[in-house]
Design a protein around this motif. Structure first.
Motif, short mmCIF file in Angstrom:
data_model
loop_
_atom_site.label_atom_id
_atom_site.label_comp_id
_atom_site.label_asym_id
_atom_site.label_seq_id
_atom_site.Cartn_x
_atom_site.Cartn_y
_atom_site.Cartn_z
N ARG A 17 -6.49 -53.77 40.89
CA ARG A 17 -6.40 -55.16 41.08
C ARG A 17 -6.13 -55.47 42.49
N PRO A 18 -6.23 -56.88 42.73
CA PRO A 18 -6.11 -57.10 44.34
C PRO A 18 -4.64 -56.72 44.52
N PRO A 19 -4.82 -56.45 45.90
CA PRO A 19 -3.34 -56.06 46.27
C PRO A 19 -2.43 -57.23 46.49
N LYS A 20 -1.02 -57.18 46.39
CA LYS A 20 -0.16 -58.12 46.58
C LYS A 20 0.39 -57.97 47.83
N VAL A 21 0.53 -58.98 48.83
CA VAL A 21 0.92 -58.92 49.94
C VAL A 21 2.23 -59.69 50.35
#
Length: 98
Positions: A17-21
């Motif tokens: 999954r795309p990383p959360k920032v």
């Protein structure tokens, strides 16, 4: 600070999954202190090696950058310290508020 999740049922397709920032500069002073304490505690406790792995367990990578210092913590649902779980819960709560 970033949170990457991978594994679980999506592991079959090997998708990340795309990383959360999390923009820590936007946090209140209280939230910043709380996050720093949780990160310190999670980094100080060595993860115990466990032979077994849960088939559909989620894995998590938390990366914190402060200046030129980078802290990377990796654990999974199958082998997670209470300190890492507390940090993960805190991050998920703050991501939900964004």
């Amino acid at each position: 600070m970033t949170l990457e999740t991978y594994g679980g049922l999506a592991a079959v397709t090997n998708l990340r999954r795309p990383p959360k920032v999390l923009d820590t500069d936007a946090l209140s002073e209280t939230a910043t202190a709380e996050l720093a304490q949780l990160l310190t505690e999670a980094a100080a406790v060595p993860k115990e090696d466990q032979a077994g792995h849960a088939r559909d367990a989620m894995s998590y990578t938390i990366t914190a950058t402060a200046g030129d210092r980078v802290t990377v913590l990796e654990q999974s649902d199958a082998a997670m310290t209470p300190e890492f779980a507390a940090l993960l819960t805190w991050l998920k709560k703050h991501f939900a508020q964004q």
